[in-house]
Design an enzyme around this catalytic site. Structure first.
Site, short mmCIF file in Angstrom:
data_model
loop_
_atom_site.label_atom_id
_atom_site.label_comp_id
_atom_site.label_asym_id
_atom_site.label_seq_id
_atom_site.Cartn_x
_atom_site.Cartn_y
_atom_site.Cartn_z
N LYS A 105 0.27 -1.21 0.01
CA LYS A 105 -0.31 -0.26 -0.17
C LYS A 105 1.08 1.41 0.06
O LYS A 105 2.05 1.41 0.70
CB LYS A 105 -1.02 -0.16 1.53
N HIS A 136 1.36 8.54 7.21
CA HIS A 136 2.00 7.84 7.21
C HIS A 136 3.55 8.89 7.59
O HIS A 136 4.37 9.04 8.03
CB HIS A 136 2.60 6.85 6.49
N HIS A 196 0.64 6.70 3.36
CA HIS A 196 -0.67 7.55 3.22
C HIS A 196 -0.08 9.30 4.05
O HIS A 196 1.04 9.46 4.76
CB HIS A 196 -1.73 7.78 3.93
#
Ligand code: ARG
Length: 569
Positions: free
Chosen positions: A124, A130, A127
């Site tokens: 993933k 993070h 985002h």
């Protein structure tokens, strides 16, 4: 600056009979009244006098013992002003002697701080949550390092869980259909999303995915593990590009899977400590007795089917980290939405009666929101990929730089520094628990409370220095008394080490960011009326010294936060 404060404290202790530790100094309500204030209430009570009378008497008696300091009573307060000449000489002298290490110290020598930060999940993209963790955690790491601590930054990658069975099967089936070369994170995301759909709609896929997860959990080192390892590494390769742009590195990259082998002994420790219970077939730790708010939310260690959880792996990781590092503090830089999780972890440690429980801290933070106060999305409105965000801001800063200074030697590099500086500073300037508003134009403004504003101030100081030197000025001995008008700047420079200390103590980089903004404001107010070039030589020399010291402090502060401090922009 500290030597003056120490002298004031010692003189007050002598004059009042208080212990030095009980002499509480504070900032005066109005900085024009002095550099530090001593509220006389407690000491006046000891002397059985009214505080204003006591303050007035103390002002006269103490003045003669403090040659470079003026003491004046204001009601129940005694205010101290350090004479600007001696203050300038001491503060600027220390800054020029310490250079890049000014602001730091040795107080952390021999102590270890473990910082768990960034910690994205594989397959993933990172985002914006993070992003905040990455920026905050890295800033804290630099702050603690500057104070002499040994810092161990750990990237606790999310690389474990049944969903990775599905990913392995997706790679087995469709690897050739996606581009995993140019942008591995994006390619893996595509497969990951496809695997989730397939697991819901296609029973054979679901069964294959379950089998793959079981094999992964078994520890067998075959095709499944190799594929999973390949995916982890590809993700990490993608993340490392973002880290490089932000100038960030971890000391250890240890995903959740790293702690798998230690889970058994973590659960054993809980069982030996007699804190576990079996509830509906699952192994849990009840926490209500420790923390009323956790009454309904026990910590689940092992599910009915035998699988362990995020919390179990975090617990194993904590034990492992304490064993390995005997940390002074372990900071988890993770969004506030995981509050419950860390509260549970700490409660488990408490139930075990572990004395180091208080060293474990959840360094939580608010959300990064768009201009409309909604969750930040990409321009197209879909999931925001971190790298795209960095690209967009750098693109914008390239445009601004070209407009402002067409003669710049390396516009691309500076645009990257300014763009990243804008994002980083914006993330750090408010108390971390508050939400951060992200407005692409605003964070890049050279006039607002922004990183670029401070970077520009730094470049401007560098340019003043270059001009003075080019004119062959500034070589005489400075007349420090001529910095009478620079009091606010001098005290801010002098207090910088205390600010850094406090930022570490509270795990709050915004203290550094705000001290820099305040310094920038006072500095701008000072140099609009204090020309450096072409003055009496001793004045030019003193002002140049102040310019250099300010440049050092702004540069040190920006670097602690993770922003480059350019000499030209
Ligand atoms: N991977 C998690 C997430 O993306 C964050 C992990 C934080 N660190 C930890 N030790 N739990 O939400």
């Amino acid at each position: 600056m500290q030597i003056f404060l120490d002298a004031i404290r010692a003189a007050l202790a002598r004059a009042t009979g208080l212990n030095e530790a009980d002499v509480k100094l504070e900032a005066p309500r109005d900085s024009a009244m002095g550099d530090v204030a001593f509220p006389c209430f407690q000491a006046a009570k000891l002397a059985k006098k009214a505080p204003p009378v006591f303050a007035a008497e103390l002002a006269t008696s103490i003045s003669s013992t403090l040659p470079s300091i003026r003491a004046t009573a204001a009601g129940p307060y005694l205010n101290f002003t350090i004479l600007r000449g001696p203050l300038a000489q001491a503060v600027i002298g220390e800054i020029s002697a310490r250079g890049a290490s000014y602001g730091g110290s040795n107080e952390g020598a021999g102590k270890t701080i473990v910082i768990d930060f960034s910690s994205p999940n594989i397959a993933k993209p990172m985002h914006v949550g993070h992003l905040r963790s990455t920026i905050l955690g890295a800033a804290l790491g630099r702050i603690f390092s500057a104070l002499g601590y040994r810092v161990v930054g750990i990237n606790h990658i999310g690389d474990w869980g049944s969903q990775f069975g599905g990913l392995v099967v997706a790679l087995r089936r469709w690897k050739s259909e996606v581009d995993l070369e140019t942008d591995p994170v994006r390619g893996l995301l595509e497969l990951y999303q496809r695997s989730k759909k397939a697991a819901e709609s296609d029973p054979t896929f679901a069964a294959e995915a379950r089998a793959a997860w079981q094999e992964l959990e078994s520890g067998r080192d075959g095709e499944v593990r190799a594929t999973w390892r390949w995916a982890t590494e590809a993700s990490l390769r993608g993340f490392s590009k973002t880290y490089a742009r932000l100038g960030i590195r971890h000391d250890l990259v240890r995903g959740e899977s790293f702690y798998e082998p230690f889970i058994g002994s973590a659960i054993d420790a809980c069982e030996k400590g007699q804190i576990t219970e079996v509830s509906k077939g699952a192994l849990v730790v009840q926490l209500g007795a420790i923390d009323k708010a956790l009454e309904e939310t026990p910590c689940l260690l092992r599910q009915t089917d035998g699988t362990t959880l995020y919390a179990t792996r975090d617990l194993a990781a904590l034990f492992h980290r304490y064993e390995e590092f005997h940390f002074e503090r372990a900071l988890y830089v993770v969004g506030a939405e995981q509050k419950l999780h860390f509260r549970q972890l700490k409660a488990v440690l408490k139930r075990l009666g572990l004395p180091w429980e208080s060293r474990v801290e959840h360094v939580d933070f608010g959300l990064l929101l768009g201009r409309d106060k909604k969750k930040l999305a990409s321009r197209k409105g879909d999931v925001l990929v971190l790298d795209d965000l960095l690209d967009e801001v750098v693109e914008e800063s390239t445009r601004i730089i070209a407009e402002k200074n067409a003669l710049l030697a390396n516009p691309r590099a500076v645009a990257e520094q300014i763009g990243i500086g804008a994002i980083v500073f914006n993330d750090l300037k408010r108390e971390r628990i508050k939400d951060v508003l992200f407005d692409r134009e605003e964070i890049l403004s050279f006039e607002g409370e922004t990183g670029p504003y401070l970077q520009y101030t730094h470049a401007r100081l560098a340019s003043i220095e270059r001009k003075v030197l080019a004119a062959g000025e500034g070589g005489t001995a400075p007349d420090w008394s001529k910095l009478e008008d620079a009091g606010p700047v001098l005290t801010r420079l002098g207090r910088f080490p205390e600010v850094v200390r406090s930022a570490a103590e509270h795990a709050e980089p915004s203290l550094v960011a705000n001290a820099l903004l305040a310094l920038g404001r006072d500095l701008n107010a000072w140099y609009v009326q204090a020309r450096v070039l072409g003055q009496e030589p001793a004045v030019t020399a003193a002002r140049l010294a102040l310019v250099r010291a300010s440049k050092t402090v702004i540069g040190n502060g920006l670097r602690l936060l993770g922003c480059v401090a350019p000499d030209e922009m």
